[in-house]
Each structure stands twice: as C-alpha cells, then as structure tokens.
Design an enzyme around this catalytic site. Structure first.
Site, PDB file in Angstrom:
ATOM      1  CG  ASP A 282      41.993  36.519  41.789  1.00  0.00           C
ATOM      2  OD1 ASP A 282      41.235  35.706  41.250  1.00  0.00           O
ATOM      3  OD2 ASP A 282      42.755  37.275  41.159  1.00  0.00           O
TER       4      ASP A 282
HETATM    5  C1  BGC Z   1      45.138  39.739  43.922  1.00  0.00           C
HETATM    6  C2  BGC Z   1      46.110  39.632  45.018  1.00  0.00           C
HETATM    7  C3  BGC Z   1      46.218  38.229  45.532  1.00  0.00           C
HETATM    8  C4  BGC Z   1      46.447  37.273  44.385  1.00  0.00           C
HETATM    9  C5  BGC Z   1      46.541  35.819  44.764  1.00  0.00           C
HETATM   10  C6  BGC Z   1      45.403  38.730  42.888  1.00  0.00           C
HETATM   11  O1  BGC Z   1      44.486  38.790  41.875  1.00  0.00           O
HETATM   12  O2  BGC Z   1      45.082  41.048  43.427  1.00  0.00           O
HETATM   13  O3  BGC Z   1      45.805  40.515  46.029  1.00  0.00           O
HETATM   14  O4  BGC Z   1      47.204  38.140  46.503  1.00  0.00           O
HETATM   15  O5  BGC Z   1      45.451  37.439  43.425  1.00  0.00           O
HETATM   16  O6  BGC Z   1      45.379  35.289  45.261  1.00  0.00           O
HETATM   17  O1  IFM Z   2      39.785  40.139  39.459  1.00  0.00           O
HETATM   18  C1  IFM Z   2      41.107  40.123  39.878  1.00  0.00           C
HETATM   19  C2  IFM Z   2      41.985  40.103  38.678  1.00  0.00           C
HETATM   20  O2  IFM Z   2      41.763  38.957  37.897  1.00  0.00           O
HETATM   21  C3  IFM Z   2      43.441  40.189  39.035  1.00  0.00           C
HETATM   22  N1  IFM Z   2      43.692  41.319  39.873  1.00  0.00           N
HETATM   23  C4  IFM Z   2      42.877  41.405  41.047  1.00  0.00           C
HETATM   24  C5  IFM Z   2      41.387  41.303  40.762  1.00  0.00           C
HETATM   25  C6  IFM Z   2      40.600  41.261  42.068  1.00  0.00           C
HETATM   26  O3  IFM Z   2      41.011  40.197  42.877  1.00  0.00           O
END
Ligand code: BGC
Ligand code: IFM
Length: 817
Positions: A485
């Site tokens: 993400d």
């Molecule tokens: C991630 C975070 C990030 C968030 C927003 C999540 O899936 O684990 O580290 O801050 O997304 O982008």
């Molecule tokens: O792939 C994502 C997931 O959807 C939510 N937690 C963090 C992962 C890596 O960014």
C-alpha cells in the site's frame, strides 16, 4: 523468556504472569457479536461493525495500557481491602494468576488472600451477548464477607464520534435501570432503536451507571471510590459517561464456592417496530434472553456447543508431525487466527482501532485461502459480497463497510492488484468445494441494483483490467499502489490533492509499473485456464494460457535485474528494486510471486532469485521486505520511505510475504529451506524469546522489525494479517503438500529431510482422508509409492469420487441430477 505455555490437551495458551510485554489478547464471538479480551480483561465489544456499533469503550494509546475492559472488583468487607482478580486495573499483587486463552473463550483464574476466583468469558453461538461466569471459592477456615463490583464503560455507539465529538456526546448518554437490568439506550431517540443491556444473576446490593459517581471525580479505574468505600451510589447517568456496575454481596463459608453470572448484550427492536414505535426500546425480548442466559445450565450447554463448533472447524485438517510448533499451529492456532481474519478482516484489534478500516478487497480475498476449508458456505457469500463491490472496469473498491456491505467511497479504488486476488480466491473456493455453480451467480457492480452479471464475467473483467492497463515496458500499471500500500510510484503524475483521490477508477498520466502485478496476473491467468478447463463458463483455456505466457516472457525480458526480479518502474521509468538503486536494491515480493507463477523455472533464474533472497534478505527473525531500507524520504516512492528503516513497509520482516518464499522453495523442491523459513517466523518457535518478540506466541504478527531497526526482532500488529492465511497455505498445501485441486486432492510433500514420517487427516468434498507419509530415506520430496485403501495409485492426485466432480456437460455435480 516465556510468559506462559501451550496446553495441547485443552487447546489453550496458558499465560502465567499478567505483565506480558504487550497485552496478549483473544477474540470472543463467532458471528455478529464480537469482543477482544486481553490477559488482564482489557478490551471492548461490538456488534458486527466496530465503528458504528461499538458497545463498550476502550482507550487506545493511553496509559495505563489496555484499559478499560470487563472488570470485576472484589472487596473483603472486614479487611476493607479490594483487588482485581484479573490483575488490572487495581494491579495488587496476586498470590496466583493464570489466563487461559481458548477457542472462543478466555478464563482468568487467580488467588488473593485465601479467595480463589475464576472468570470465564465467552459469547454463546448465534447470540448477541457475552457471558462472564465468575466462580469464587473461599479456601480459608473462616467465613468471608465479600462485595463484588462489576464494571463496563459504555461507548456511545459510533466509536469515532465517541472519541472526538465531546460537545455533543457529553449530552447524549441515557440509561434506564429496571428490574435489576441496566439498559444503555443512547441514540434510541433517532429511531436507531438498538440498545445494550447489562444483567446479573444475583440480587443487587447496589448499582451505578454514572462513571463519575462510580470512580469519584479525578479518579481512575484502579481505585474507584465506590469500591474503596464499599458503597454503590445507585447513580443514573444523564449525559457524560454511562457505565454499568453492579454490586453483589455474599458471605462464603469455609470451602464454599459460589457462581455469579453477568451478561452484556446487544438488542435491536424488530424492523417493523423501528417505524411504528420510534424511540421505545423493546425490553421484553431482551428480558427473555437475559432470563434464559443467566441460567448456569444453559451456559454449560452453550459452552459445550462452542467447543463442538471449534472442534468441527478444526477437524477439517489435523496433523501429527515430528515438530511441536507445526502441530500446535496447524491443529489449533493457525485456523483460529484465520477465522479471526474472516470475521474482522483488518478492522478491530489492539493495533486496528475499529474505525479506520472495513473489509478489505485484497485482504479478504487472501484471507479466504485460510478459511475456505472450514466454512465453505460462508466463504461463498464472502466472495459474492466482495465481487459486488467491483466496478465495471474490473477494478474494485478497496474496502467495504461491514454493516452495509457498500464500497468505501473515501478510500475508493485504484489499487491495481486488487482484482487479481478475486480470481485467486474464487479458484481456491472451486478447488476446495467443486461448486462451479458460484460462477453463474448474478452479482452487481458497485452495489448498484440492475447491473448484475454472472460471477464469471466479473473474473473476466478483473483480468481485462490489467490487460487494459499496461505501461511503457508492457508491464501492469501499479495505479495508487499494489500489494504494498505504501509503494506510491505515481506521486509525481498528480497534484498533491489528486494523489489522495483514488476513488476515480482511472490511471490517466500514470506510468509506473509493478512487477508484483505481472506475477499476480500470471498466477491469475493460469488459474483462469484451469477453471476454464474444468467448466464451460469461461472461454477457451488456451487463451488464458497465452496471456500468462506473454506476461511471463515480457517480465523476464523487462524485469530481470541480473540476479533477481525488479520490483517496479517508477513514474520516470527508473528501476525500483535493482542493483542500480542506492537503497531498496532487492525486494522479496516479486521474487516470491513471480517464481510462484512459474517465471524463471526452466532457465534457473527462479532458483537464482530465491538464492538472492537468502543472501540479501533472510535474517534469523524472518525474511525482510527489501534491503537496504530507505534511510531518507524518497518522494518518487511515496509512503514506503516515510517509515524509519526496518519498520513496516520500509524493510521490516513483513510476515505476509515470507510464505510466498516458502511456497516457491517447496515448488522448487527445497523442503529444508522452505521449512527453515517457516520456523523463523512461526509464533510458538519464538515463544522462548517473548521478551524480544513481544506479541502473542500463538498468532502471527504483521511485522517483525528488520535488521535495520534498533529493535530488530520485535513484532507488532498481531492477529489481523494476511500472514495467517498464507502461512496456512505454505505449511498445509506446499510443505506437507496436501493440496486441493480441481480434480482431487494432491499429495505432494516437500518436507525437512530429517522427518521420518507424518500423518494428516483432511476432510475434502465430503470424505475424510487419513494420510500417512513415510520417509525412510530422509528425502525432502518425490513419491516412490502411493497406496489408497491398500491399492496402489499411479499418480499422486487422489481423485474425488465421480459424484463430487463437476460435470461440464451436465453443468452440475452428478449427485445433484
Ligand atoms: C499499511 C500501512 C500504511 C497504510 C496506509 C497499510 O496497509 O500497512 O503501513 O500506513 O496502509 O497507506
Ligand atoms: O497488502 C497490504 C494489506 O492489504 C494491508 N496491510 C499491509 C499490506 C502491505 O502494505
């Protein structure tokens, strides 16, 4: 250092000291009513949606940590002494303490000055209430006179408003106390007509519903004025902070025991009443439920049902292997965690506040890989719910709301990997169940009435979504981000405002490409070919195979960096995850996904990629996401570099990705390596370093700090992570090698060579398979001989009986004819 131990007989984790390095929690509830409970009774409850139907209040990131919760205070009247049998919140040293987290229940037992207490918390199946069974036993030779005070603090339903909108919510709280039951009815005036109740099995010696009256002004939970003085105020809350507290008085003779039951429940007026009698809560139905569940015999029966429920779920896959940690994880804790991710996606844990996220499209499709064998019907519904948030473009809302099941407009779409996970989850569902009829189910787009198309069209559109979005190197465009993400490579193609507006499903001006999505696309296209081969709903299998081959070929040409796969091309067509980069030279994700998809298998480049992972990314605490971690902010990479080195998406051991390497190692027949990686992040294998690892030794955490972090080895964000499902797939399907396929059950172990044998019991399409694998020559893989019911089998695919196979011509299972 350990803080407890596993009990295999009872399937419990037994915590033997209360001051664990982080609160170690368990989940209560199976379907609609859920709660989180720590080893010191901290946590909260909610009905379906932890944001909009929060029943009790909890203070994240507060001190003391992990408060409030489901509290009992005990007061010895003669000694004028009081304590918490769950240690928090009073924290007086206990003579003994033990917390047993079991499947769907938590039991905290302790002793203080001759009084033994045992509190069992659980949610009966199909009920919207939780029961606390408090058993007290006087071990002394003289009688003891006790006052028991309970305490919960109500949340004013919307958890976000509750912690932000005080100008309103200090005025709205309303309660009612009638016939010994406390009703929390804030918000009922707006025809919302849901309410909570708190009840007790014993006659009341007093009660309180105003927090201030109970605690005393400027007081905390550790020494409430009412408990200190032994004097309930019978307070009624008007606004401010409603709580529920009962006082019960008992005298216990020497060796006498007594049980007291508390119930906390959620109730709604039936639909028709919402409109006919606005603002009146229907207490009579709640009353009936309360009467029924205050009865210990009823609760005994419910507790037994709960045990059977979990027994049934777990029985789908049971093992006996030479490794204790594997046995613990497969038989109990891994499926248990997978069910938590099924229920809650990424919404409510000690690290997810319950207000930030709903049901993730990517997340839940992946979680399905870990629960489809236990709850296939519910998995089917989950697939249909997820697909209904897809867009006609094939893209998808990134998350949906658990209460309305509607896509979240604010977060929107544009995570270009999302649609691929739907194909992978549907493939897993089909292989597990053989129920191809799901492909015919009409499903809407964007939850819009009248837009129905059969599910197989959704899958076609998902695949097309990627083909319509190829970048300058012919690789899939990444959009806002892919699985990671935080890898936001298109920041420069947008104004700062636009870069946060992802709800528009378009990629104008975006050129960054993802090698991870190339791998995912290949996996998905191959799954489509397999599905097409087995039923007539999809097109020609060959056409999907061709798409897969083309993507593989192009990826090998455009994204092979010499010793490993590149991660991406950024908006300026610069390489990400390359030898050329100053930081972030190698990423684990494309090495896992691309090699799982079959890239580089024939020419040895897959093995080379895996060897590079070992050389550059593997640590004793697991495999890191990339190396070196980013030491400064890189605007062209986005959020990834906002984290300090070694944490989260910036170079931690992001446990979710480790099983991709385990699976790939197993696919390449390197069982010792696959298992070695399995053990590095396996929670019970890290139990003895709990002071370093910090989170629960019975469930996976999302991350473990990488070697660039000062706290290398420290885990965070336990419970709600795709790590659970993917490790389940790695160990059960690829290492033990018992794998559902369209035509049957594959037996293809790739185990550590020092194992002599193992046994698996696997339920699959209505039959139970008892599988014994013997390894006298101590090899990792390869099958010399396979027999079934004494007859030898030519192939290692155990075919399912004819009537469980989908018949293309009939368009159903023969047994349904
Ligand atoms: C991630 C975070 C990030 C968030 C927003 C999540 O899936 O684990 O580290 O801050 O997304 O982008
Ligand atoms: O792939 C994502 C997931 O959807 C939510 N937690 C963090 C992962 C890596 O960014």
């Amino acid at each position: 250092m350990k803080y407890g131990h596993f009990n295999r007989e009872t399937d419990e984790y037994v915590i033997t000291r209360p001051d664990t390095p982080t609160p170690w929690i368990n989940y209560l509830g199976q379907k609609d009513y859920f709660g989180m409970i720590s080893n010191t009774a901290g946590g909260y409850s909610f009905y379906r949606d932890p944001r909009h139907r929060r029943i009790t209040r909890y203070r994240y990131n507060s001190v003391p940590d992990n408060q409030p919760g489901r509290y009992i205070y005990i007061r010895d009247v003669e000694k004028e002494d009081y304590w918490s049998p769950t240690w928090q919140p009073v924290k007086k040293p206990l003579d003994s303490y033990e917390c047993r987290h079991g499947l769907g229940y938590t039991r905290i037992s302790s002793a203080y000055n001759g009084l033994n207490s045992e509190i069992t918390y659980f949610v009966p199946l199909d009920q919207t209430l939780e029961a606390w069974r408090v058993v007290l036993h006087n071990t002394k030779e003289e009688p003891v006179k006790l006052q028991i005070f309970s305490l919960i603090e109500f949340c004013l339903w919307d958890a976000l408003d509750d912690m932000t909108n005080f100008q309103r919510n200090y005025n709205t709280g309303e309660v009612e106390v009638e016939e010994g039951v406390i009703y929390h009815k804030t918000e009922y005036r707006e025809r919302r007509n849901h309410f909570a109740y708190f009840a007790c099995s014993e006659p009341l010696a007093g009660f309180d519903t105003s927090r201030e009256a109970f605690l005393g002004s400027y007081q905390g939970y550790e020494g409430p004025q009412v408990v200190r003085q032994g004097d309930s105020k019978n307070s009624i809350a008007h606004g401010w902070a409603p709580v529920g507290s009962y006082q019960v008085q008992i005298t216990l003779a020497p060796d006498e025991s007594r049980e007291i039951v508390f119930l906390l429940g959620y109730s709604e007026n039936p639909e028709y009443e919402k409109f006919s009698e606005p603002g009146i809560i229907n207490k009579s139905r709640a009353r009936e439920t309360i009467e029924q569940y205050l009865d210990p015999a009823q609760l005994d029966a419910d507790f037994e049902d709960l045990r059977e429920y979990w027994e049934k779920l777990r029985s789908a896959y049971q093992v006996e292997t030479p490794d204790r940690d594997v046995n613990l994880m497969i038989n109990t804790w891994n499926p248990y965690q997978c069910m938590a991710t099924f229920n809650l996606s990424r919404s409510a844990s000690l690290y997810e506040s319950g207000i930030g996220r709903g049901i993730g499209f990517r997340d839940s499709n992946q979680d399905l890989l870990g629960f489809v064998h236990m709850v296939p019907e519910r998995a089917r519904q989950r697939i249909l719910d997820l697909a209904a948030t897809q867009m006609k473009s094939g893209g998808a809302y990134h998350q949906y709301d658990p209460l309305t099941k509607e896509g979240n407009e604010k977060i929107g779409s544009g995570f270009n990997d999302d649609p691929m996970w739907l194909i992978l989850s549907v493939a897993a569902y089909l292989k597990e169940t053989g129920d191809y009829s799901i492909l015919e189910e009409p499903v809407v787009y964007e939850n819009e009435f009248g837009t129905e198309e059969p599910l197989h069209e959704h899958l076609e559109r998902a695949l097309q979504y990627i083909l319509d979005r190829l970048g300058p190197h012919g690789l899939p465009l990444i959009g806002h981000a892919d699985w990671n993400d935080c890898l936001n490579l298109n920041c420069f193609s947008k104004t700062p405002e636009e870069s946060f507006q992802t709800h528009e499903d378009k990629t104008d001006g975006e050129t960054a490409e993802s090698v991870l999505i190339s791998g995912l696309f290949t996996l998905a296209a191959k799954e489509m070919a397999n599905i097409a081969h087995n039923c007539d709903y999809l097109g020609d299998p060959e056409s999907y195979r061709k798409h897969a081959e083309k993507m593989m070929k192009n990826t090998m040409e455009q994204a092979w960096d010499g010793e490993w796969f590149l991660r991406a091309y950024d908006h300026f067509e610069n390489k990400v995850g390359s030898q050329e980069c100053e930081e972030g030279k190698i990423y684990v994700t494309p090495q896992g996904i691309c090699t799982m998809a079959g890239m580089g298998r024939e020419d040895g480049r897959a093995i080379q990629a895996l060897d590079s992972v070992r050389e550059h990314l593997a640590t004793k605490h697991g495999i890191m996401l990339h190396q070196p971690s980013y030491t400064r902010y890189h605007p062209e990479l986005g959020e990834i570099s906002s984290y300090p080195p070694g944490y989260k998406e910036n170079g931690s051991v992001f446990c979710h990705t480790n099983p991709w390497i385990m699976i790939s190692e197993a696919m390449h027949k390197r069982g010792d390596r696959a298992f070695d990686y399995y053990k590095r992040i396996c929670p019970p294998a890290r139990e003895s370093i709990s002071e370093v690892h910090k989170t629960e030794p019975y469930v996976y955490a999302q991350t473990i700090a990488g070697s660039d972090a000062p706290t290398f080895g420290e885990a965070k964000n336990s419970w709600l992570t795709g790590t659970a499902a993917w490790n389940w797939v790695a160990i059960t399907q690829w290492i033990l090698g018992i794998r559902p396929e369209h035509e049957g059950l594959r037996v293809d172990p790739c185990i550590p060579s020092d194992w002599s044998e193992f046994e698996v019991t696997r339920k699959f399409r209505g039959s139970t398979y008892e599988i014994k694998v013997e390894n006298p020559d101590h090899v990792s893989s390869g099958i010399r001989k396979i027999t079934i019911d004494g007859e030898s089998l030519e192939d290692n695919l155990i075919p399912v009986s004819e009537d469980r196979l989908w018949d293309k011509n009939l368009g159903c299972h023969p047994r349904c004819r």
